[in-house]
Design a protein around this motif. Structure first.
Motif, short mmCIF file in Angstrom:
data_model
loop_
_atom_site.label_atom_id
_atom_site.label_comp_id
_atom_site.label_asym_id
_atom_site.label_seq_id
_atom_site.Cartn_x
_atom_site.Cartn_y
_atom_site.Cartn_z
N ILE A 282 0.81 -1.22 0.00
CA ILE A 282 0.00 0.00 0.00
C ILE A 282 0.85 1.27 0.00
O ILE A 282 0.57 2.22 -0.74
CB ILE A 282 -0.97 0.00 1.19
CG1 ILE A 282 -1.96 -1.16 1.03
CG2 ILE A 282 -1.73 1.32 1.27
CD1 ILE A 282 -2.85 -1.37 2.24
N THR A 283 1.90 1.31 0.83
CA THR A 283 2.71 2.52 0.86
C THR A 283 3.46 2.70 -0.46
O THR A 283 3.64 3.83 -0.93
CB THR A 283 3.71 2.48 2.02
OG1 THR A 283 3.00 2.15 3.21
CG2 THR A 283 4.39 3.83 2.20
N ALA A 284 3.87 1.61 -1.08
CA ALA A 284 4.50 1.70 -2.40
C ALA A 284 3.50 2.21 -3.43
O ALA A 284 3.86 2.95 -4.35
CB ALA A 284 5.06 0.34 -2.82
N GLU A 285 2.23 1.82 -3.29
CA GLU A 285 1.21 2.34 -4.19
C GLU A 285 1.14 3.86 -4.10
O GLU A 285 1.04 4.55 -5.13
CB GLU A 285 -0.16 1.74 -3.84
CG GLU A 285 -0.29 0.27 -4.17
CD GLU A 285 -1.60 -0.34 -3.68
OE1 GLU A 285 -1.85 -1.51 -3.99
OE2 GLU A 285 -2.35 0.36 -2.98
N VAL A 286 1.19 4.38 -2.89
CA VAL A 286 1.13 5.83 -2.70
C VAL A 286 2.37 6.50 -3.28
O VAL A 286 2.28 7.49 -4.01
CB VAL A 286 0.97 6.17 -1.21
CG1 VAL A 286 0.97 7.69 -1.01
CG2 VAL A 286 -0.32 5.57 -0.65
N GLU A 287 3.55 5.93 -2.95
CA GLU A 287 4.80 6.50 -3.48
C GLU A 287 4.82 6.48 -5.00
O GLU A 287 5.20 7.46 -5.64
CB GLU A 287 5.99 5.69 -2.94
CG GLU A 287 6.39 6.02 -1.52
CD GLU A 287 7.29 7.24 -1.46
OE1 GLU A 287 7.77 7.70 -2.50
OE2 GLU A 287 7.51 7.73 -0.33
N PHE A 288 4.40 5.37 -5.58
CA PHE A 288 4.45 5.25 -7.04
C PHE A 288 3.41 6.16 -7.68
O PHE A 288 3.66 6.75 -8.75
CB PHE A 288 4.22 3.80 -7.46
CG PHE A 288 4.47 3.54 -8.92
CD1 PHE A 288 5.72 3.81 -9.48
CD2 PHE A 288 3.48 3.06 -9.74
CE1 PHE A 288 5.96 3.58 -10.84
CE2 PHE A 288 3.71 2.82 -11.09
CZ PHE A 288 4.95 3.09 -11.64
N ALA A 289 2.25 6.30 -7.06
CA ALA A 289 1.23 7.21 -7.59
C ALA A 289 1.76 8.65 -7.60
O ALA A 289 1.53 9.40 -8.56
CB ALA A 289 -0.04 7.12 -6.75
N ILE A 290 2.47 9.04 -6.55
CA ILE A 290 3.07 10.38 -6.50
C ILE A 290 4.09 10.54 -7.62
O ILE A 290 4.14 11.58 -8.30
CB ILE A 290 3.72 10.62 -5.13
CG1 ILE A 290 2.65 10.70 -4.04
CG2 ILE A 290 4.56 11.90 -5.13
CD1 ILE A 290 3.17 10.68 -2.63
N MET A 291 4.89 9.50 -7.84
CA MET A 291 5.90 9.56 -8.90
C MET A 291 5.22 9.64 -10.27
O MET A 291 5.65 10.39 -11.15
CB MET A 291 6.82 8.34 -8.81
CG MET A 291 7.64 8.29 -7.52
SD MET A 291 8.69 6.82 -7.35
CE MET A 291 10.23 7.47 -8.03
N GLN A 292 4.13 8.89 -10.45
CA GLN A 292 3.40 8.95 -11.72
C GLN A 292 2.77 10.33 -11.93
O GLN A 292 2.82 10.88 -13.03
CB GLN A 292 2.30 7.89 -11.74
CG GLN A 292 2.77 6.48 -12.01
CD GLN A 292 1.60 5.53 -12.15
OE1 GLN A 292 0.69 5.51 -11.33
NE2 GLN A 292 1.62 4.72 -13.19
N PHE A 293 2.17 10.87 -10.91
CA PHE A 293 1.51 12.17 -11.04
C PHE A 293 2.51 13.25 -11.41
O PHE A 293 2.23 14.13 -12.24
CB PHE A 293 0.80 12.53 -9.74
CG PHE A 293 -0.03 13.78 -9.86
CD1 PHE A 293 -1.35 13.72 -10.28
CD2 PHE A 293 0.51 15.02 -9.56
CE1 PHE A 293 -2.10 14.88 -10.41
CE2 PHE A 293 -0.23 16.18 -9.69
CZ PHE A 293 -1.55 16.11 -10.12
N ASN A 294 3.69 13.20 -10.79
CA ASN A 294 4.69 14.24 -11.03
C ASN A 294 5.64 13.90 -12.18
O ASN A 294 6.47 14.74 -12.55
CB ASN A 294 5.50 14.47 -9.75
CG ASN A 294 4.66 15.04 -8.64
OD1 ASN A 294 3.93 16.00 -8.82
ND2 ASN A 294 4.75 14.43 -7.46
N GLY A 295 5.54 12.69 -12.72
CA GLY A 295 6.47 12.29 -13.77
C GLY A 295 7.89 12.15 -13.25
O GLY A 295 8.85 12.50 -13.94
N THR A 296 8.05 11.62 -12.06
CA THR A 296 9.37 11.46 -11.43
C THR A 296 9.87 10.04 -11.61
O THR A 296 9.36 9.11 -11.00
CB THR A 296 9.29 11.78 -9.92
OG1 THR A 296 8.74 13.09 -9.74
CG2 THR A 296 10.65 11.68 -9.28
N GLY A 297 10.82 9.87 -12.51
CA GLY A 297 11.40 8.55 -12.74
C GLY A 297 10.53 7.65 -13.59
O GLY A 297 10.90 6.51 -13.86
#
Length: 385
Positions: A282-297
Motif C-alpha cells: 500500500i505505501t508503495a502504491e502511494v509512493e508510485f502514484a506520487i511519482m506517476q503524477f509528477n512524472g518522477t522517474g
C-alpha cells in the motif's frame, strides 16, 4: 495546481516463521523497520500453481511420501485455538500465501501439511512425527517446529520448537534456518541474539530463502548489533526483491531514491516502487502514484496516478485518501466531484490528516451536498460501501 507530496514511509516487516515482529526502529534516510513473515514450507513437491507472495516464504524442501485422502484422519483439536499463547513482546503482523490443494481426491500431496493447512493440527502432528521418526525428513521436522512454536495441536513449547527446527536445519532446510533466525531475533526459546540471528538469516538466504535475505538486509540497515552497512542491506534487498518480496522492493526503492548505500537512481526507484505496488504494497502504491503524477522517474500519467491513489485510499491509507480527495476537488486524472472529494477528505481528517484547502472545499458546498459528503464518510468509516 497539485504539488508534489512525499508519502511517509510505513514500517517494514521482518519475515518471521509463523508470525511477524514489528520492531519499528527509525533509521536515518530510510523507512522504520519491521520484519516480514513466512509460513512453513508445503512439505510436498513444489507447487505448479503461482503463490500470492512466494518469495517471503520458505520453499518446500522434501518430496511427498504419501498420497493424501479426501479427509484428514482425525478431527481438529477443539481446544487448540483456546490454549493460552506465550506472551509476545512485539505486535504481530502476517503475510499469507496461496497454497495448492494438497489433499484433493486422487491427488498426490502431503497428508501432514494438508492437515495443517485445514486446521487438523493433531493429525498434522501425528503424521509429521511419524515421518520424522522414520528418517531424514526436514519438511516434517520443520512442521513439528511450527506446531510447537504456535501451540497448535500440542502445548506451546518454544524450546521443543527450537529442537525440531535445529534438526530440520541440520537436514538442510532453509525454512528451518529462517525460523531459527526469527526465534533467535525475538528471543523465543533461546536468548535474544541479533548477531546470531543474522548468521542464521545469512545461511538461509544463501540456501535461497528470500525472506531471510530481506531480514538480513534490515539488520544491516539498522546497524544495532551488527555493523550498519547500507550497501550490504541493498545487496540483500535486491536478492529478495528479485523473488517478489514486496517489502524488499519497497525498501530497495527507498534506498535508490535517496542514494543510501547505492547510487541514486530515480528511474530504478520508480521501477521498484511500481513492482511493489503491483504486488499490493500500500505505501508503495502511494509512493508510485506520487511519482506517476509528477512524472518522477516514470512517464507522467495523472489518470493512472488517480486510480492508484483510489486503490490505496480504499485500503485505508490516509495519505492516499487526502491526495485522491484533492484530485477529485480539482478534476485532475479523474472527473471532478467535490462531494466525493469532501467525503474522502473527512475520512482522512478523521485519521489525523487535515488539509485547509479541502476544508475550504467542504465549507463552500451547499448544505445538502455537505450533509451528503458527511453521510458518505460516516458510511465508509463504519465499513459500509
Amino acid at each position: 495546481m497539485m504539488s508534489a507530496v512525499r508519502a511517509p514511509f510505513r514500517r517494514l516487516r521482518f519475515a518471521v516463521s509463523g508470525r511477524a515482529v514489528l520492531l519499528a526502529v527509525a533509521v536515518a534516510g530510510a523507512p522504520s523497520l519491521a520484519y516480514a513473515q513466512a509460513q512453513p514450507p508445503a512439505g510436498g513437491a513444489p507447487s505448479t500453481q503461482p503463490a500470492a507472495k512466494p518469495a517471503a516464504k520458505p520453499k518446500p524442501d522434501a518430496k511427498p511420501d504419501a498420497k493424501a485422502g479426501s479427509k484428514p484422519a482425525t478431527k481438529p483439536d477443539p481446544k487448540a485455538a483456546q490454549r493460552p499463547r506465550e506472551p509476545v513482546p512485539m505486535p504481530l503482523l502476517g503475510q499469507q500465501i496461496s497454497y495448492p490443494s494438497l489433499d484433493t481426491p486422487g491427488g498426490s500431496g502431503d497428508i501432514a501439511y494438508g492437515a495443517y493447512q485445514r486446521g487438523y493440527y493433531i493429525t498434522a502432528f501425528n503424521e509429521a512425527l511419524k515421518r520424522a521418526r522414520a528418517g531424514n525428513d526436514p519438511a516434517a521436522m520443520t512442521l513439528l517446529g511450527e506446531l510447537y512454536s504456535e501451540g497448535l495441536g500440542v502445548p506451546l513449547d518454544p524450546k521443543k520448537a527450537i529442537e525440531w527446527y535445529r534438526k530440520a536445519a541440520d537436514a538442510g532446510s532453509p525454512g528451518a534456518l529462517f525460523a531459527l533466525g526469527n526465534m533467535t531475533l525475538a528471543g523465543r526459546g533461546v536468548p535474544m541474539d541479533e548477531p546470531a540471528a543474522a548468521q542464521l538469516f545469512k545461511q538461509a538466504a544463501e540456501k535461497g530463502s528470500a525472506g531471510a535475505a530481506y531480514n538480513l538486509g534490515l539488520l544491516y540497515l539498522q546497524g544495532r548489533k551488527i555493523p550498519k552497512e547500507p550497501s550490504e542491506a541493498a545487496r540483500w534487498f535486491e536478492l529478495a526483491a528479485a523473488k517478489d518480496v514486496e517489502d524488499a522492493q519497497y525498501a530497495l526503492g527507498v534506498l535508490l531514491k535517496e542514494g543510501n548505500g547505492v547510487e541514486k537512481d530515480i528511474a530504478a526507484s520508480a521501477r521498484m516502487m511500481g513492482a511493489a505496488a503491483r504486488l499490493g504494497h500500500i505505501t508503495a502504491e502511494v509512493e508510485f502514484a506520487i511519482m506517476q503524477f509528477n512524472g518522477t522517474g516514470v512517464a507522467k500519467d495523472e489518470t493512472a496516478a488517480a486510480a492508484l491513489f483510489r486503490k490505496a485510499a480504499l485500503a485505508g491509507n490516509a495519505i492516499a485518501q487526502n491526495r485522491y480527495a484533492r484530485l477529485l476537488a480539482v478534476g485532475r486524472g479523474v472527473t471532478q466531484d467535490k462531494v466525493q472529494a469532501a467525503a474522502w477528505h473527512l475520512v482522512a481528517k478523521n485519521r489525523g490528516l487535515g488539509d485547509p484547502m479541502l476544508d475550504e472545499v467542504v465549507a463552500k458546498l451547499p448544505e445538502p451536498d455537505r450533509k451528503k459528503a458527511q453521510t458518505q464518510a460516516a458510511r465508509w468509516e463504519s465499513g459500509r460501501s
